[in-house]
Design a protein around this motif. Structure first.
Motif, PDB file in Angstrom:
ATOM      1  N   CYS A 174       0.839  -1.201   0.000  1.00 15.46           N
ATOM      2  CA  CYS A 174       0.000   0.000   0.000  1.00 15.46           C
ATOM      3  C   CYS A 174       0.875   1.253   0.000  1.00 15.46           C
ATOM      4  N   ALA A 175       1.881   1.275   0.863  1.00 15.97           N
ATOM      5  CA  ALA A 175       2.779   2.438   0.938  1.00 15.97           C
ATOM      6  C   ALA A 175       3.537   2.628  -0.362  1.00 15.97           C
ATOM      7  N   ARG A 176       3.982   1.523  -0.975  1.00 12.96           N
ATOM      8  CA  ARG A 176       4.737   1.616  -2.232  1.00 12.96           C
ATOM      9  C   ARG A 176       3.875   2.173  -3.357  1.00 12.96           C
ATOM     10  N   LEU A 177       2.641   1.665  -3.466  1.00 14.72           N
ATOM     11  CA  LEU A 177       1.741   2.113  -4.523  1.00 14.72           C
ATOM     12  C   LEU A 177       1.335   3.575  -4.320  1.00 14.72           C
ATOM     13  N   ALA A 178       1.156   3.978  -3.064  1.00 16.26           N
ATOM     14  CA  ALA A 178       0.799   5.373  -2.780  1.00 16.26           C
ATOM     15  C   ALA A 178       1.938   6.306  -3.172  1.00 16.26           C
ATOM     16  N   LEU A 179       3.174   5.891  -2.883  1.00 18.64           N
ATOM     17  CA  LEU A 179       4.332   6.706  -3.251  1.00 18.64           C
ATOM     18  C   LEU A 179       4.430   6.850  -4.763  1.00 18.64           C
ATOM     19  N   ARG A 180       4.243   5.749  -5.462  1.00 19.88           N
ATOM     20  CA  ARG A 180       4.306   5.798  -6.924  1.00 19.88           C
ATOM     21  C   ARG A 180       3.222   6.700  -7.503  1.00 19.88           C
ATOM     22  N   ALA A 181       2.017   6.689  -6.872  1.00 21.41           N
ATOM     23  CA  ALA A 181       0.891   7.485  -7.359  1.00 21.41           C
ATOM     24  C   ALA A 181       0.910   8.921  -6.840  1.00 21.41           C
ATOM     25  N   ARG A 182       1.886   9.230  -5.957  1.00 23.37           N
ATOM     26  CA  ARG A 182       1.998  10.573  -5.355  1.00 23.37           C
ATOM     27  C   ARG A 182       0.720  10.954  -4.607  1.00 23.37           C
ATOM     28  N   ARG A 183       0.198  10.009  -3.826  1.00 23.22           N
ATOM     29  CA  ARG A 183      -1.006  10.253  -3.033  1.00 23.22           C
ATOM     30  C   ARG A 183      -0.614  10.648  -1.599  1.00 23.22           C
ATOM     31  N   VAL A 184      -1.473  11.463  -0.989  1.00 26.08           N
ATOM     32  CA  VAL A 184      -1.321  11.772   0.440  1.00 26.08           C
ATOM     33  C   VAL A 184      -1.998  10.628   1.197  1.00 26.08           C
ATOM     34  N   GLN A 185      -1.308   9.490   1.267  1.00 25.29           N
ATOM     35  CA  GLN A 185      -1.881   8.253   1.815  1.00 25.29           C
ATOM     36  C   GLN A 185      -0.888   7.637   2.788  1.00 25.29           C
ATOM     37  N   HIS A 186      -1.299   7.521   4.036  1.00 24.74           N
ATOM     38  CA  HIS A 186      -0.445   6.987   5.092  1.00 24.74           C
ATOM     39  C   HIS A 186      -0.865   5.551   5.380  1.00 24.74           C
ATOM     40  N   SER A 187       0.048   4.622   5.180  1.00 22.32           N
ATOM     41  CA  SER A 187      -0.248   3.202   5.419  1.00 22.32           C
ATOM     42  C   SER A 187       0.119   2.839   6.855  1.00 22.32           C
ATOM     43  N   VAL A 188      -0.865   2.301   7.583  1.00 25.40           N
ATOM     44  CA  VAL A 188      -0.670   1.921   8.981  1.00 25.40           C
ATOM     45  C   VAL A 188      -0.923   0.423   9.125  1.00 25.40           C
ATOM     46  N   CYS A 189       0.050  -0.291   9.653  1.00 26.93           N
ATOM     47  CA  CYS A 189      -0.103  -1.734   9.893  1.00 26.93           C
ATOM     48  C   CYS A 189      -0.587  -1.933  11.328  1.00 26.93           C
ATOM     49  N   ALA A 190      -1.860  -2.305  11.461  1.00 30.73           N
ATOM     50  CA  ALA A 190      -2.449  -2.484  12.793  1.00 30.73           C
ATOM     51  C   ALA A 190      -3.696  -3.344  12.680  1.00 30.73           C
ATOM     52  N   ASP A 191      -4.078  -3.946  13.789  1.00 33.79           N
ATOM     53  CA  ASP A 191      -5.287  -4.758  13.876  1.00 33.79           C
ATOM     54  C   ASP A 191      -6.496  -3.843  14.046  1.00 33.79           C
ATOM     55  N   ALA A 192      -7.453  -3.930  13.120  1.00 32.95           N
ATOM     56  CA  ALA A 192      -8.638  -3.077  13.188  1.00 32.95           C
ATOM     57  C   ALA A 192      -9.455  -3.320  14.459  1.00 32.95           C
ATOM     58  N   LEU A 193      -9.353  -4.497  15.034  1.00 35.38           N
ATOM     59  CA  LEU A 193     -10.138  -4.818  16.225  1.00 35.38           C
ATOM     60  C   LEU A 193      -9.443  -4.396  17.522  1.00 35.38           C
ATOM     61  N   SER A 194      -8.207  -3.929  17.432  1.00 34.09           N
ATOM     62  CA  SER A 194      -7.476  -3.522  18.630  1.00 34.09           C
ATOM     63  C   SER A 194      -7.884  -2.108  19.036  1.00 34.09           C
ATOM     64  N   ASP A 195      -7.551  -1.746  20.276  1.00 35.95           N
ATOM     65  CA  ASP A 195      -7.820  -0.384  20.739  1.00 35.95           C
ATOM     66  C   ASP A 195      -7.057   0.630  19.893  1.00 35.95           C
ATOM     67  N   ALA A 196      -5.824   0.280  19.509  1.00 41.27           N
ATOM     68  CA  ALA A 196      -5.016   1.192  18.691  1.00 41.27           C
ATOM     69  C   ALA A 196      -5.662   1.400  17.322  1.00 41.27           C
ATOM     70  N   GLY A 197      -6.191   0.312  16.753  1.00 40.88           N
ATOM     71  CA  GLY A 197      -6.868   0.431  15.467  1.00 40.88           C
ATOM     72  C   GLY A 197      -8.127   1.262  15.576  1.00 40.88           C
ATOM     73  N   GLN A 198      -8.904   1.024  16.599  1.00 45.62           N
ATOM     74  CA  GLN A 198     -10.153   1.761  16.787  1.00 45.62           C
ATOM     75  C   GLN A 198      -9.898   3.245  17.062  1.00 45.62           C
ATOM     76  N   ALA A 199      -8.788   3.562  17.688  1.00 42.68           N
ATOM     77  CA  ALA A 199      -8.480   4.961  17.996  1.00 42.68           C
ATOM     78  C   ALA A 199      -8.247   5.791  16.743  1.00 42.68           C
ATOM     79  N   ARG A 200      -7.929   5.122  15.628  1.00 44.04           N
ATOM     80  CA  ARG A 200      -7.691   5.826  14.362  1.00 44.04           C
ATOM     81  C   ARG A 200      -8.968   6.412  13.771  1.00 44.04           C
ATOM     82  N   VAL A 201     -10.117   5.972  14.250  1.00 46.54           N
ATOM     83  CA  VAL A 201     -11.403   6.377  13.674  1.00 46.54           C
ATOM     84  C   VAL A 201     -11.685   7.858  13.892  1.00 46.54           C
ATOM     85  N   ALA A 202     -11.313   8.401  15.027  1.00 48.62           N
ATOM     86  CA  ALA A 202     -11.686   9.769  15.424  1.00 48.62           C
ATOM     87  C   ALA A 202     -11.282  10.792  14.373  1.00 48.62           C
ATOM     88  N   GLY A 203     -12.236  11.665  14.023  1.00 51.09           N
ATOM     89  CA  GLY A 203     -11.967  12.752  13.106  1.00 51.09           C
ATOM     90  C   GLY A 203     -11.925  12.372  11.648  1.00 51.09           C
TER      91      GLY A 203
END
Length: 407
Positions: A174-203
């Motif tokens: 994901c990060a490689r393809l975003a860089l090639r496409a020049r997108r403002v895209q931040h790839s985060v490796c995390a478990d969506a079911l974890s508290d850390a993953g859920q905290a990404r939802v805000a905003g």
């Protein structure tokens, strides 16, 4: 037996746009009333429990010739009309299961390289989903992102995108393809079911294209506290992560469901080729022949077994049975009339397919109940919710899109 009452459409509004709660409760009442028709899995029982109650339907469905069966299997509306001729109360499903297409928005163009890493059908689904969601004005969180294809498409308009993915290899791609496409895209490796993953939802506005089972339900369970600006969720694989029983998301949900019940909503094969359907038919005939043989040898009722490798079903029937018998610790006699047991398997496959035709007229109703539960859960969390179809079912049967914005 309850009579299902539908409110009259107001001001020319179609039943496809009927109130989410009204639709949900009407579907729930019908599914409760006819549970004995859609709950039994014909693969697991010789004769479904509904047959004494509806003998004329049983006779009619078992008399269907192969050509008519194939026609009805390929045409959901025709199948519902055929079953409704025997059970008129089910005719209401034709209205309850209509969902209007989502409004489509113009999207910024993609560069010529966007399609490189995306299979054609997936590419079409992404384009349809993105057009239904439209350009974003707040940062986007791509839920269970895989290689981040959807996020890159939504980011074409310049909005910041965070793509959350548990698989390190997919996240890195994901990060490689975003860089090639020049997108403002931040790839985060995390478990969506974890508290850390859920905290990404805000905003963020959270987008989820075919996040499976509890991965999409978890968004709704925490929606009231999560702080998301909105959601665009196309659910998939409702049975994943369900445990022993389905846990409803809305207070009005009253159906008691297990994972097997939920799999009914996923039995569509509209994207399968004729060759794939024939292979599936042979695999089931082989399994049913083996089941009949095991029951005869052991004198026991049906009991399940683990999934069978697809390659086994391409072998001769006797080889298939020997491999499965060894795995299931079933002792086989030295001499067996394999052709007879295979014939039994094909006869059971023909019977199962006809009984499933009846069961399958409820699958869209069950799916809409599950998606309605999702939508009402978001409503209770303080969001304005819309339900629509983001693409035609020929592209993907999982074409329902729940869109939610802060109320």
């Amino acid at each position: 037996m309850r009579r299902i009452h539908l409110p009259a459409p107001a001001n020319g509004v179609s039943f496809a746009a009927m109130d989410l709660t009204d639709r949900f409760l009407a579907l729930q009442a019908l599914l409760e009333d006819y549970a004995e028709v859609w709950r039994p899995r014909p693969f697991c029982v010789d004769t479904p429990a509904w047959t004494p109650r509806f003998p004329a339907l049983q006779t009619a469905v078992l008399r269907l010739d192969e050509a008519e069966l194939v026609r009805l299997q390929a045409d959901e509306a025709a199948a519902l009309a055929w079953v409704s001729a025997q059970l008129p109360a089910l005719a209401v499903l034709a209205r309850l299961t209509v969902v209007e297409p989502c409004e489509r928005h113009a999207l910024p163009p993609c560069d010529a390289h966007f399609d490189w890493a995306i299979p054609g059908r997936k590419r079409e689904q992404i384009e349809a989903f993105a057009a239904a969601v439209g350009p974003m004005e707040v940062p986007v969180l791509e839920w269970c992102a895989g290689k981040g294809h959807l996020g890159r498409r939504l980011g074409a308009g310049g909005v910041a995108v965070t793509s959350l993915e548990i698989d390190p290899a997919l996240s890195a791609e994901c990060a490689r393809l975003a860089l090639r496409a020049r997108r403002v895209q931040h790839s985060v490796c995390a478990d969506a079911l974890s508290d850390a993953g859920q905290a990404r939802v805000a905003g963020h506005h959270v987008v989820a294209l075919h996040a499976c089972g509890e991965l999409h339900r978890s968004l709704v369970r925490r929606a009231a506290q999560g702080g998301a600006e909105g959601f665009s969720i196309a659910p998939c694989c409702y049975d994943r992560g369900v445990g022993e029983r389905y846990r409803p998301l809305s207070v009005t949900a009253a159906l008691d469901l297990d994972a097997g019940d939920l799999r009914l909503a996923l039995t569509d094969t509209v994207t399968a080729t004729g060759r794939e359907r024939r292979a599936q038919g042979q695999a089931r005939a082989y399994k049913l022949g083996f089941i009949a043989l095991r029951q005869a040898l052991e004198g026991s009722p049906y009991r399940p077994f683990r999934p069978v490798p697809a390659a086994w079903s391409r072998l001769a029937f006797d080889e298939f049975c020997r491999l499965l018998a060894a795995r299931e610790a079933l002792a086989l006699p030295d001499s067996l009339r394999w052709a007879d047991w295979l014939a039994i398997g094909w006869a059971r496959q023909a019977q199962v397919a006809r009984y499933e035709l009846v069961r399958h007229v409820f699958r869209r109703a069950l799916e809409l109940w599950l998606v309605g539960d999702l939508a009402l859960g978001l409503t209770a969390a303080g969001y304005r919710v819309r339900l629509g179809q983001f693409c035609d079912r020929a592209l993907t049967p999982r074409n329902l899109l729940v869109q939610a914005a802060r109320a």
